[in-house]
Design a protein around this motif. Structure first.
Motif, PDB file in Angstrom:
ATOM      1  N   LYS A 196       5.816   8.362   1.836  1.00 13.62           N
ATOM      2  CA  LYS A 196       4.407   8.636   2.081  1.00 13.62           C
ATOM      3  C   LYS A 196       3.762   7.421   2.729  1.00 13.62           C
ATOM      4  O   LYS A 196       4.118   6.292   2.435  1.00 13.62           O
ATOM      5  CB  LYS A 196       3.698   8.926   0.757  1.00 13.62           C
ATOM      6  N   GLU A 209       0.931  -0.418 -11.245  1.00 10.16           N
ATOM      7  CA  GLU A 209       2.112  -0.415 -10.373  1.00 10.16           C
ATOM      8  C   GLU A 209       3.370  -0.078 -11.156  1.00 10.16           C
ATOM      9  O   GLU A 209       4.232   0.669 -10.694  1.00 10.16           O
ATOM     10  CB  GLU A 209       2.263  -1.774  -9.686  1.00 10.16           C
ATOM     11  N   MET A 216       3.307   3.614 -11.743  1.00 12.88           N
ATOM     12  CA  MET A 216       3.398   4.455 -10.543  1.00 12.88           C
ATOM     13  C   MET A 216       4.766   4.474  -9.880  1.00 12.88           C
ATOM     14  O   MET A 216       5.105   5.418  -9.165  1.00 12.88           O
ATOM     15  CB  MET A 216       2.402   3.959  -9.492  1.00 12.88           C
ATOM     16  N   THR A 217       5.543   3.420 -10.086  1.00 11.19           N
ATOM     17  CA  THR A 217       6.815   3.317  -9.367  1.00 11.19           C
ATOM     18  C   THR A 217       7.622   4.604  -9.490  1.00 11.19           C
ATOM     19  O   THR A 217       7.828   5.117 -10.580  1.00 11.19           O
ATOM     20  CB  THR A 217       7.653   2.150  -9.925  1.00 11.19           C
ATOM     21  N   ARG A 240       0.771   6.259   2.389  1.00  7.48           N
ATOM     22  CA  ARG A 240      -0.148   5.485   1.573  1.00  7.48           C
ATOM     23  C   ARG A 240      -0.019   5.934   0.123  1.00  7.48           C
ATOM     24  O   ARG A 240       0.029   7.134  -0.149  1.00  7.48           O
ATOM     25  CB  ARG A 240      -1.574   5.685   2.077  1.00  7.48           C
ATOM     26  N   SER A 241       0.016   4.963  -0.781  1.00  4.75           N
ATOM     27  CA  SER A 241       0.052   5.309  -2.199  1.00  4.75           C
ATOM     28  C   SER A 241      -1.309   5.831  -2.628  1.00  4.75           C
ATOM     29  O   SER A 241      -2.333   5.284  -2.235  1.00  4.75           O
ATOM     30  CB  SER A 241       0.384   4.076  -3.036  1.00  4.75           C
ATOM     31  N   ARG A 289       0.783  -1.228   0.000  1.00  6.72           N
ATOM     32  CA  ARG A 289       0.000   0.000   0.000  1.00  6.72           C
ATOM     33  C   ARG A 289       0.822   1.289   0.000  1.00  6.72           C
ATOM     34  O   ARG A 289       0.263   2.363  -0.078  1.00  6.72           O
ATOM     35  CB  ARG A 289      -0.919   0.020   1.240  1.00  6.72           C
ATOM     36  N   THR A 290       2.128   1.174   0.121  1.00 12.58           N
ATOM     37  CA  THR A 290       2.911   2.411   0.228  1.00 12.58           C
ATOM     38  C   THR A 290       3.905   2.533  -0.930  1.00 12.58           C
ATOM     39  O   THR A 290       4.281   1.532  -1.542  1.00 12.58           O
ATOM     40  CB  THR A 290       3.706   2.466   1.548  1.00 12.58           C
ATOM     41  N   PRO A 291       4.337   3.758  -1.229  1.00 14.37           N
ATOM     42  CA  PRO A 291       5.318   3.954  -2.296  1.00 14.37           C
ATOM     43  C   PRO A 291       6.614   3.203  -2.038  1.00 14.37           C
ATOM     44  O   PRO A 291       7.215   2.656  -2.964  1.00 14.37           O
ATOM     45  CB  PRO A 291       5.556   5.467  -2.282  1.00 14.37           C
ATOM     46  N   GLU A 329       5.910   8.841  -6.639  1.00 17.55           N
ATOM     47  CA  GLU A 329       5.452   9.460  -5.398  1.00 17.55           C
ATOM     48  C   GLU A 329       6.616   9.629  -4.447  1.00 17.55           C
ATOM     49  O   GLU A 329       7.664   9.016  -4.592  1.00 17.55           O
ATOM     50  CB  GLU A 329       4.401   8.565  -4.725  1.00 17.55           C
ATOM     51  N   THR A 360      -3.390   5.407  -4.956  1.00 15.05           N
ATOM     52  CA  THR A 360      -3.667   4.513  -6.082  1.00 15.05           C
ATOM     53  C   THR A 360      -4.842   4.980  -6.929  1.00 15.05           C
ATOM     54  O   THR A 360      -4.786   4.913  -8.155  1.00 15.05           O
ATOM     55  CB  THR A 360      -3.964   3.101  -5.556  1.00 15.05           C
TER      56      THR A 360
END
Lengths: 313, 508
Positions: free
Chosen positions: B110, B99, B102-103, B112-113, A170-172, B106, B115
Motif C-alpha cells: 500500500k 507501530e 500495526m506491523t 500509505r499506512s 509512512r508505508t506498510p 496492512e 495510521t
C-alpha cells in the motif's frame, strides 16, 4: 576571514558540494536501507567500485548513459544477492561477509577492466552526463550556477532520499523493514517474512550503492581507475550512524561532509605555508566530531548484525 | 459458557524420542478462562504453539467454532481469531506502541499506512478493555507491565476472540500480575475466551474458571476452580505428593553479619537508607518486599559488587571496609544471585567451568586449570544436588532454570558457607524444583549457615524465615518473628506501614 567569505560566496563551492555529495547520498541511502532491515553491508566500498567500472564499461562500449547507470544497478543487485545469501540464508557474520564482498568486488572490477581495456598512458574516456539547463532557474544570478548546474543523477539522488524517507516512515513496507531490523521474531509473528524483507532491502540497497559508484565515472569524471572510490563507501557507513538511520538526515549528512570537503579544497589553494595534507584531513576530523556529537543519541536498529534463524530466540 | 469456541481433539506431537504432546483433548467455552497447569516440560507451550500454527501436530486437529484449522499456519490461526501473548514479548523497543501493533496488519505494498484509522481502533480497544497505553510512546520507555498490555492489544487488534497467554506473570511484579488478572477477567466477561499457561497454583486458583492439568505430555486431570484446591492441584501436577519442607525449630548462634545505618547512593539517588539488621548462625532472616525497593543494591553490597556510601558492616563481629568479590568468597559467603542467567552462571561455558570459576586458585595447578579436579567437583555437585540434564562437560545453557539453580546452590553449599545470601532463589521455578531449593536452604540452616533470604514471595518467606524484615523504598522495617507474621501483617509491612510491629520487635 575575507578568504573564508570569498570561498563561501563563490557559486563554484556550492556547485561542488552537490557534486561531491551525490555518490555519498546514493551510498548512504543504500547502506541505510540494508541496516534498517538489520543487515550491515560493508560490501559497499567494493560494490561502488564495481558499479563505477561496469557502468563506465557499458557506456564505453556504446550504451547510452542511463543504460550504464542501469547496468551498474543490476551489478549491485547481484552483489546484494551474494551478501544476502551469506548473511541472511546462511546467517554468517555480517562484518566478515561484507569485507569479503568488498575485497572480491574491488579486485574483480579491476580484473574485468583490465580484460577489456588495455593498459594505456592516458585512460580512455567516455562522454559523461552534462549539466541540465533548467529554464529560468539555471540563469538566476548566483543561485543558478550554485544550485542548478548539476547533472541529472544529482537531482535523482535528492529525490530518492525524499522517497526513501517516505517509504520507511509512512508505508506498510517501511514499517515491515523497520520491524525486521528491530525484532525479526516479532515481524515473523505478525506475518511479515523477515528473510524476504532482508533480501529485498539488501538487494535494493546494494543497487543504490552501485549507482553511487557509477556517478563517479559517468558524471563526476569520465574514466575509470581502480582506486577511485577512495573510501567513500566507509564514509557512507559512518554517515548512516550520523543520520541515526533516517534518510532525510542522511541527505543532510552527505551534504555537510561534501561542504567540508569542497571548502578545504578551495582553502588549499589560497592559504600558503600549510601542508595541503592538513586540509585533506579536515573533513574527516570534522566528521568524527559530528559523528560523536550526533551518534550519542542514535537508536541503533536492535537486530542489526544479528542473523535471523526461524524458531530460535 | 456452554458453546465451545475451541476444541483441541487428540493432538500429539513428537520431537525425536520425546513425546511432547500425547493425545491431548480439551475445549474452551465462550467467555471462559481456562488455566493450563503443568510443570516445565509438561508440554503446555508445545500444545499452544500447535494451536497457534507454529508447529504441525503429528496427529489430531484443532477446531474453532466447529471448523478445522489448517495445521502449521499462524496466519490462519490469526484469521480465525486466535491471539497469542508470548512469555518473551515479540516487540520492538525502538518503535512506537502503534507501530508495534500495526506491523503486518496492512497490505505490504500500500502506498500509505492508514495510521489515523489504526490509532482510533487501538485507542478504542484499549478503552474497552481497560488496557490504557499511549499509542505514540516508544515501546522501550514502557514498564514491563505496560509492554505486556501492548502485547495483548496486538492480539486484540487482530480481532482475536481466543487469547492464549504463555506464563503471563513470569515477568511481572505481584501488583502488576493482580492488575493483569483483573483485566483478563473483565475480558472474559465481555465475551473473549482465554487460556493461560502457568505453573503457579495461586494465580491458577484465583483467575481461572477451569483448570486443565498437564503432565508428561498428557492431560491428567481437569477441575473446576471451585471444586479443587492448591494441594490437590500440586499433587496432580507433579504426580506425587509434594510437600514443601518444614522449618524445624533451632537455636541461632553467634551474630555473623551485622549492618548498621548502611546507605547506598547510586547516581545521586539513595537506594538504601539506614539499613540495619543482624544475622545469626543457624537462622534464616527473610527480607520481603516488592522488587525494586532496594533488594538488588542490598544483595550487591553483600556480594562485593557494590560499594556502600555510608554505615558500618560487621563481619563475624569485626567492622570491615568495602568488600571485593574475592573477600566475599574468602569470608565464606555463598551467593545465589537474583538473575541466574546473567550473574549466576555463564551459559556459554560448561558446567564444570561454572562450578570452579569463583575458586580458580583452588582448582589450578602450576598456573593451569586443574580440569580433572574441576570435573570431579562438578560431578559431585550434579550427584549431591540432583542436577538433571547435564554432565560436567556439557553446556550450562542447556540446563532448565531449576537445574541451573541447583548447580548454583551446589557450587555454594558444597563449600559449607558460613553465610548464604539468597536472592529470589525460587523465582520462576516449578513446584518440584522449589521444594528442592527450599530443602537445601533449610539444610544449610540446620548445619549452622546464616541465611539472608531476599524474596517477594510471601509463602516462601513465611515457610523458610525465622525472622522477617520488610524492605520499602530502600529502608528496612524492624524484624518480626515468623510465628507472629501472617500474610496480612507482611502485606502491611511491605506497604510501609510498620506501626503494628513495634511490640513484636520488642517481644522476647
Amino acid at each position: 576571514m575575507s578568504v573564508v567569505f570569498d570561498i563561501l560566496a563563490s557559486a563554484g563551492l556550492w556547485a561542488a558540494i552537490l557534486r561531491i555529495a551525490t555518490p555519498l547520498i546514493f551510498g548512504t541511502l543504500g547502506a541505510l536501507l540494508c541496516e534498517r532491515a538489520g543487515v550491515l553491508n560493508l560490501g559497499i566500498e567494493g560494490i561502488m567500485t564495481f558499479g563505477a567500472m561496469i557502468g563506465w564499461l557499458a557506456v564505453f562500449h556504446g550504451a547510452d548513459l542511463w543504460t550504464g547507470v542501469l547496468v551498474a544497478a543490476i551489478s549491485g543487485t547481484l552483489f546484494g544477492v551474494l551478501h544476502s545469501l551469506l548473511t541472511v540464508t546462511l546467517g554468517l557474520s555480517q562484518h566478515v561477509s561484507g569485507l569479503g564482498v568488498t575485497l572480491f568486488a574491488s579486485s574483480f572490477s579491476y580484473y574485468v577492466f583490465r580484460l577489456v581495456v588495455p593498459v594505456a598512458g592516458t585512460p580512455p574516456t567516455v562522454m559523461p552526463f552534462q549539466p541540465i539547463d533548467i529554464p529560468a532557474l539555471s540563469s538566476l544570478p548566483f543561485i543558478g550556477p550554485a544550485f542548478f548546474t548539476q547533472t541529472a543523477p544529482t537531482y535523482l539522488a535528492i529525490v530518492i532520499a525524499l522517497i526513501m524517507g517516505y517509504i520507511i516512515f509512512r508505508t506498510p513496507v517501511g514499517l515491515a523493514i523497520r520491524m525486521t531490523g528491530e525484532n525479526p521474531h516479532a515481524a515473523e509473528a505478525q506475518g511479515v517474512n523477515p528473510m524476504k524483507v532482508r533480501y529485498g532491502a539488501v538487494i535494493a540497497g546494494s543497487a543504490l550503492m552501485a549507482v553511487g559508484g557509477a556517478f563517479l565515472t559517468l558524471s563526476a569524471f569520465n574514466s575509470f581507475f581502480p582506486t577511485m572510490v577512495q573510501g567513500r563507501g566507509w564514509i557512507c557507513i559512518a554517515l548512516v550512524v550520523f543520520a541515526s538511520w533516517r534518510p532525510g538526515r542522511a541527505l543532510f549528512g552527505a551534504l555537510l561532509f561534501a561542504f567540508f570537503d569542497a571548502f578545504q579544497l578551495r582553502l588549499q589553494t589560497v592559504v600558503e605555508g600549510v601542508p595541503y595534507q592538513i586540509f585533506l584531513m579536515t573533513p574527516y576530523i570534522l566528521s568524527i566530531f559530528a559523528l560523536a556529537l550526533m551518534a550519542r543519541r542514535a537508536r541503533v536498529p536492535q537486530a542489526l548484525m544479528q542473523p535471523y534463524r526461524r524458531g530460535e530466540r | 459458557m456452554t458453546t465451545p469456541v475451541l476444541d483441541i481433539i487428540g493432538v500429539s506431537k513428537r520431537f525425536g524420542d520425546n513425546l511432547a504432546n500425547d493425545g491431548i483433548s480439551m475445549s474452551l467455552g465462550k467467555g471462559e478462562i481456562v488455566a493450563l497447569l503443568g510443570e516445565n516440560g509438561a508440554g503446555k507451550t508445545t500444545l499452544m504453539s500447535i494451536l497457534f500454527g507454529h508447529y504441525v501436530p503429528d496427529d489430531g486437529q484443532i477446531r474453532i467454532d466447529g471448523e478445522e484449522l489448517p495445521p502449521g499456519k499462524p496466519r490462519a490461526a490469526i484469521g480465525a481469531g486466535v491471539g497469542m501473548v508470548h512469555q518473551h514479548f515479540s516487540l520492538a523497543s525502538n518503535l512506537t506502541v502503534l507501530e508495534n501493533v500495526m506491523t503486518g496488519t496492512e497490505q505490504l505494498w500500500k502506498l500509505r499506512s492508514a495510521t489515523e484509522e489504526a490509532r482510533k481502533k487501538l485507542v478504542g480497544i484499549a478503552e474497552r478493555f481497560g488496557l490504557k497505553v499511549d499509542p505514540d510512546a516508544r515501546l522501550g520507555d514502557l514498564s514491563v507491565g505496560e509492554q505486556q498490555r501492548v502485547e495483548i492489544l496486538k492480539a486484540l487488534y487482530n480481532d482475536a476472540r481466543i487469547l492464549i497467554l504463555d506464563e503471563p506473570t513470569a515477568v511481572l511484579t505481584n501488583i502488576e500480575a493482580e492488575r493483569m488478572f483483573a483485566t483478563l477477567k473483565d475480558m472474559a466477561r465481555q465475551g473473549l475466551s482465554l487460556i493461560f499457561i502457568s505453573h503457579k497454583l495461586d494465580e491458577v486458583m484465583a483467575a481461572a474458571h477451569r483448570i486443565v492439568v498437564l503432565r508428561g505430555g498428557k492431560v491428567v486431570a481437569e477441575r473446576k476452580a471451585s471444586e479443587t484446591n492448591k494441594a490437590e492441584l500440586a499433587e496432580l501436577m507433579v504426580g506425587r505428593r509434594v510437600t514443601r519442607p518444614v522449618r524445624e525449630p533451632s537455636t541461632p548462634g553467634a551474630v555473623v553479619l551485622e549492618l548498621r545505618d548502611l546507605g547506598v547512593r547510586i547516581g545521586g539517588v539513595e537506594r538504601l537508607k539506614n539499613v540495619g539488621f543482624v544475622l545469626r548462625e543457624g537462622e534464616v532472616l527473610g527480607i520481603i518486599g516488592v522488587s525494586g525497593n532496594g533488594q538488588a543494591p542490598l544483595a550487591r553490597v553483600l556480594s562485593g559488587t557494590l560499594a556502600r556510601t555510608s554505615g558500618e558492616l560487621l563481619l563475624y563481629g569485626e567492622a570491615v571496609g568495602n568488600l571485593s568479590v574475592g573477600d566475599v568468597v574468602d569470608a565464606g559467603i555463598g551467593r545465589i544471585p537474583e538473575d541466574r542467567n546473567g550473574e549466576g552462571a555463564i551459559g556459554e561455558m560448561s558446567i564444570w567451568e561454572n562450578a570452579v570459576l569463583e575458586r580458580l586458585p583452588a582448582y589450578s595447578r602450576n598456573g593451569l586449570v586443574d580440569r580433572k579436579a574441576g570435573m570431579a567437583f562438578a560431578k559431585s555437585i550434579i550427584d549431591a544436588f540432583d542436577v538433571r540434564g547435564g554432565t560436567p562437560a556439557s553446556g550450562t545453557r542447556l540446563l532448565s532454570g531449576g537445574n541451573m539453580q541447583k548447580l548454583i546452590l551446589g557450587r555454594n553449599l558444597s563449600h559449607r558457607p558460613r553465610i548464604l545470601i539468597a536472592a529470589q532463589p525460587a523465582r520462576g521455578l516449578d513446584e518440584g524444583a522449589v521444594a528442592a531449593v527450599h530443602a537445601r536452604i533449610l539444610e544449610a540452616r540446620k548445619a549452622g549457615t546464616a541465611v539472608l533470604l531476599i524474596s517477594e514471595d510471601l509463602d516462601e518467606v513465611i515457610s523458610l524465615a525465622d525472622r522477617i524484615q520488610a524492605i520499602v523504598g530502600g529502608r528496612l522495617s524492624p524484624p518480626v518473628n515468623a510465628e507472629e507474621a501472617d500474610a496480612r501483617l507482611l502485606g502491611l509491612m511491605m506497604s510501609g506501614d510498620w506501626s503494628h510491629i513495634a511490640e513484636a520487635a520488642h517481644a522476647p
